[in-house]
Design an enzyme around this catalytic site. Structure first.
Site, short mmCIF file in Angstrom:
data_model
loop_
_atom_site.label_atom_id
_atom_site.label_comp_id
_atom_site.label_asym_id
_atom_site.label_seq_id
_atom_site.Cartn_x
_atom_site.Cartn_y
_atom_site.Cartn_z
N THR A 1 1.63 6.89 0.57
CA THR A 1 0.75 5.76 0.27
C THR A 1 0.54 5.58 -1.23
OG1 THR A 1 -1.42 4.82 0.84
CG2 THR A 1 -1.40 7.13 0.24
N SER B 1 0.82 -1.23 0.00
CA SER B 1 0.00 0.00 0.00
C SER B 1 0.84 1.26 0.00
CB SER B 1 -0.92 0.03 1.21
OG SER B 1 -2.17 -0.50 0.88
N THR C 1 -1.08 2.51 4.65
CA THR C 1 -0.32 3.75 4.52
C THR C 1 0.69 3.87 5.65
OG1 THR C 1 -2.12 4.95 3.50
CG2 THR C 1 -0.56 6.28 4.75
N ARG D 1 -8.36 9.07 -8.28
CA ARG D 1 -8.79 9.18 -6.87
C ARG D 1 -7.59 9.59 -5.98
NH1 ARG D 1 -7.29 6.74 -1.70
NH2 ARG D 1 -9.11 6.79 -0.37
N THR E 1 -4.49 6.47 8.86
CA THR E 1 -4.45 5.42 7.86
C THR E 1 -5.85 4.81 7.79
OG1 THR E 1 -3.42 3.32 7.21
CG2 THR E 1 -3.64 3.73 9.57
N GLY E 2 -6.10 4.09 6.72
CA GLY E 2 -7.41 3.46 6.59
C GLY E 2 -8.23 4.13 5.52
N1 ASP Z 1 -5.64 6.32 3.87
C1 ASP Z 1 -5.25 5.74 2.62
C2 ASP Z 1 -6.14 6.25 1.53
O1 ASP Z 1 -7.33 6.38 1.73
C3 ASP Z 1 -5.33 4.27 2.61
C4 ASP Z 1 -4.42 3.60 3.54
O2 ASP Z 1 -4.25 3.98 4.70
O3 ASP Z 1 -3.78 2.65 3.09
O4 ASP Z 1 -5.64 6.48 0.45
#
Ligand code: ASP
Length: 324
Positions: A204, A85, A186, A214, A237-238
């Site tokens: 990320t 990621s 991330t 996006r 993250t997330g």
């Molecule tokens: N926060 C990141 C995103 O939405 C995703 C991730 O944490 O891997 O791009």
């Protein structure tokens, strides 16, 4: 009108037990009684944060700046093909293109960011140059790539054979990007260095198989990352869409400014997300935070969130507390 507003503010302040200065505005001052700096502290997201922490630690203990430390730290994850990621080896968008988002913030309140950047191994270093060499905060897409190439970065293919295989498998099942597709690794890092200076970095490849173009929370100052050298820093993250809708990292730092501990601030920001946004069962957000006293915390919506902390020479992985 003004008097009525002042009256309402004063009544509200009295009911929650704070006194307002004559102007009617509560002055949020960080409580400096917790600012006993006691050596470097580094916090970062997920298990791959351990290797990143180590690289950042080496910089800090060699006398480098806190910005050098966070940049060098997250570069480890960017270059690691096993981290699917972030950077090289990151899973691509729905068209098979790897696009990267990154940002960095320093103790002077300076910030730089790149989004939807292709072909560059270390987007964090491009973000740092946006901060240091341009009058802007954020460059995106073709413009960010042009800037990087002009600054001497080499173009490279970021799609590893493993990531390509995973994408081809996904393509057979589905051509419609769904909400999450499972990727949430991330790397966000906050470090407290000499003089209790705070800096942060976040980088990320975003959500796997996202729609082309996006951009998530990670390169958005205040969403994926926020640092205020008076208070501390936070990173996320997330599921970035949830973080963007609440400006999550800024919220965590502002909550710490009111006196909340890093853990209470992260939890409270997650509560905000849970209250405001209809959640699906697999949605995940994790916050990490550090304050000027070197207190650290990580907290997630779901149980899976982990974070790594390095202090006093010890580098440890912690399971974060969670709302659900
Ligand atoms: N926060 C990141 C995103 O939405 C995703 C991730 O944490 O891997 O791009």
């Amino acid at each position: 009108m003004y008097n009525r507003r002042k009256f309402l503010l004063s009544s509200l302040a009295a009911s929650i037990g704070i006194s307002l200065p004559a102007s009617g505005h509560k002055e949020y001052r960080y409580r400096s009684d917790r600012s006993g700096f006691d050596g470097p502290v580094i916090i970062s997201t997920w298990e791959h944060g351990l290797a990143a922490n180590l690289a950042a630690w080496k910089k800090l203990t060699a006398g480098k700046s806190v910005l050098d430390a966070v940049e060098a730290g997250v570069m480890v994850s960017e270059a690691d093909p096993a981290v699917s990621s972030v950077g090289y080896g990151g899973f691509p968008d729905s068209q098979g293109e790897v696009t990267l988002d990154a940002c960095i913030m320093g103790p002077e309140g300076d910030a730089g960011s790149v989004a939807c950047l292709k072909h560059i191994l270390h987007p964090i270093s491009v973000a740092r140059l946006v901060m240091e060499k341009t009058p802007h905060v954020m460059l995106v897409g073709e413009g960010a790539l042009k800037f990087a190439v002009e600054e001497g970065f080499q173009k490279t293919d970021l799609l590893t054979p493993d990531a390509k295989k995973a994408w081809e498998k996904w393509k057979q099942k589905s051509m419609v990007p769904d909400d999450f597709n499972g990727g949430h690794d991330t790397i966000g890092m906050i470090a407290l260095g000499a003089g209790a200076d705070v800096a942060g970095a976040c980088t990320t490849s975003g959500l796997s198989y996202k729609l082309p173009g996006r951009v998530g929370d990670s390169p958005i100052i205040g969403a994926g990352l926020f640092v205020d050298n008076e208070v501390g820093g936070a990173a996320a993250t997330g599921h970035g869409e949830l973080v963007m809708k609440t400006l999550g990292s800024f919220l965590v730092v502002e909550l710490m400014r009111t006196g909340l501990s890093p853990e209470a601030a992260c939890r409270s920001a997650l509560n905000r997300i849970a209250e405001k946004i209809p959640l699906k069962p697999d949605y995940q957000v994790g916050f990490i935070a550090i304050n000027k006293g070197g207190e650290t915390a990580g907290y997630g919506l779901q149980k899976s969130f982990e974070y790594a902390v390095m202090k006093e020479g010890k580098n440890q992985l912690f399971k974060a507390g969670s709302l659900f």
